[in-house]
Design a protein around this motif. Structure first.
Motif, short mmCIF file in Angstrom:
data_model
loop_
_atom_site.label_atom_id
_atom_site.label_comp_id
_atom_site.label_asym_id
_atom_site.label_seq_id
_atom_site.Cartn_x
_atom_site.Cartn_y
_atom_site.Cartn_z
N TYR A 36 0.83 -1.21 0.00
CA TYR A 36 0.00 0.00 0.00
C TYR A 36 0.86 1.26 0.00
O TYR A 36 0.56 2.23 -0.69
CB TYR A 36 -0.95 0.01 1.20
CG TYR A 36 -2.01 -1.05 1.12
CD1 TYR A 36 -2.73 -1.27 -0.05
CD2 TYR A 36 -2.30 -1.85 2.22
CE1 TYR A 36 -3.70 -2.25 -0.12
CE2 TYR A 36 -3.27 -2.82 2.15
CZ TYR A 36 -3.97 -3.02 0.98
OH TYR A 36 -4.93 -3.99 0.92
N PHE A 37 1.93 1.24 0.79
CA PHE A 37 2.84 2.39 0.85
C PHE A 37 3.47 2.66 -0.52
O PHE A 37 3.51 3.79 -0.99
CB PHE A 37 3.92 2.10 1.90
CG PHE A 37 4.97 3.17 2.00
CD1 PHE A 37 4.72 4.33 2.71
CD2 PHE A 37 6.21 3.01 1.41
CE1 PHE A 37 5.69 5.31 2.83
CE2 PHE A 37 7.19 3.99 1.51
CZ PHE A 37 6.93 5.14 2.22
N THR A 38 3.93 1.60 -1.16
CA THR A 38 4.55 1.74 -2.48
C THR A 38 3.54 2.21 -3.51
O THR A 38 3.84 3.07 -4.35
CB THR A 38 5.20 0.41 -2.91
OG1 THR A 38 6.13 0.02 -1.91
CG2 THR A 38 5.92 0.55 -4.24
N LEU A 39 2.32 1.67 -3.45
CA LEU A 39 1.26 2.12 -4.37
C LEU A 39 0.96 3.60 -4.17
O LEU A 39 0.80 4.34 -5.15
CB LEU A 39 0.01 1.27 -4.18
CG LEU A 39 -1.16 1.60 -5.10
CD1 LEU A 39 -0.79 1.37 -6.56
CD2 LEU A 39 -2.38 0.78 -4.72
N LEU A 40 0.90 4.04 -2.93
CA LEU A 40 0.67 5.46 -2.64
C LEU A 40 1.77 6.32 -3.26
O LEU A 40 1.49 7.33 -3.92
CB LEU A 40 0.61 5.70 -1.13
CG LEU A 40 0.58 7.16 -0.70
CD1 LEU A 40 -0.82 7.72 -0.89
CD2 LEU A 40 1.03 7.30 0.73
N PHE A 41 3.03 5.91 -3.11
CA PHE A 41 4.13 6.69 -3.67
C PHE A 41 4.15 6.61 -5.19
O PHE A 41 4.52 7.58 -5.86
CB PHE A 41 5.46 6.25 -3.07
CG PHE A 41 5.84 7.09 -1.88
CD1 PHE A 41 6.69 8.16 -2.01
CD2 PHE A 41 5.31 6.82 -0.63
CE1 PHE A 41 7.03 8.96 -0.93
CE2 PHE A 41 5.64 7.60 0.46
CZ PHE A 41 6.49 8.67 0.31
#
Length: 154
Positions: A36-41
């Protein structure tokens, strides 16, 4: 907005080792949090790149082959993405190859494509910002992944 463009990927490099669910220390929870963190970035980086080039049009895609010939690292990243997609399609268990391990969702095509996306967007930003490499290195060195004890226990 320029400040955000300059520090987006160094912030990613700094925060990535810190990403954990605050209410669970399971490996699956950590892997999902990092997804999720990587998708957000990725979505944020895509937005920043699109707003950095408002004059861009879909018709400019016809210049993509010439652009790719001038940037072999992007061609290699695209071949890697293609190879991962082919390996997933030909896998005896394509669902697992797509999403990753059934235990913790790690190392699937989705994860690999997100990492290719991070590389591609970071590379494109570095074409317009020569100091990006130094700032990303500072983010990595300043992050908890380089502390003597390593990242937080999971």
């Amino acid at each position: 907005m320029n400040f955000l463009r300059r520090w987006w990927w160094p912030l990613f490099a700094f925060l990535y080792p810190l990403v954990v669910w605050p209410f669970g220390a399971s490996h699956a929870g950590v892997v999902l949090a990092k997804h999720y963190f990587t998708l957000l970035f990725l979505l944020g980086g895509l937005f920043l790149e699109l707003t950095a080039h408002p004059q861009g049009r879909l018709a400019h895609l016809r210049h993509l082959p010439r652009f790719l010939r001038a940037h072999p690292p992007l061609v290699l990243a695209l071949f890697l993405a293609l190879w991962m997609g082919l390996a997933t399609a030909l896998s005896p268990e394509p669902q697992v190859a797509l999403t990753g391990s059934v235990v913790d969702y790690s190392d699937g095509l989705v994860w690999g494509l997100m990492m290719v996306g991070v590389f591609a967007l970071g590379y494109l930003r570095s074409l317009h910002d020569p100091g990006l490499g130094q700032r990303v290195a500072l983010g990595v060195l300043g992050g908890p992944g380089c502390w003597p004890s390593g990242p937080w226990p999971r």
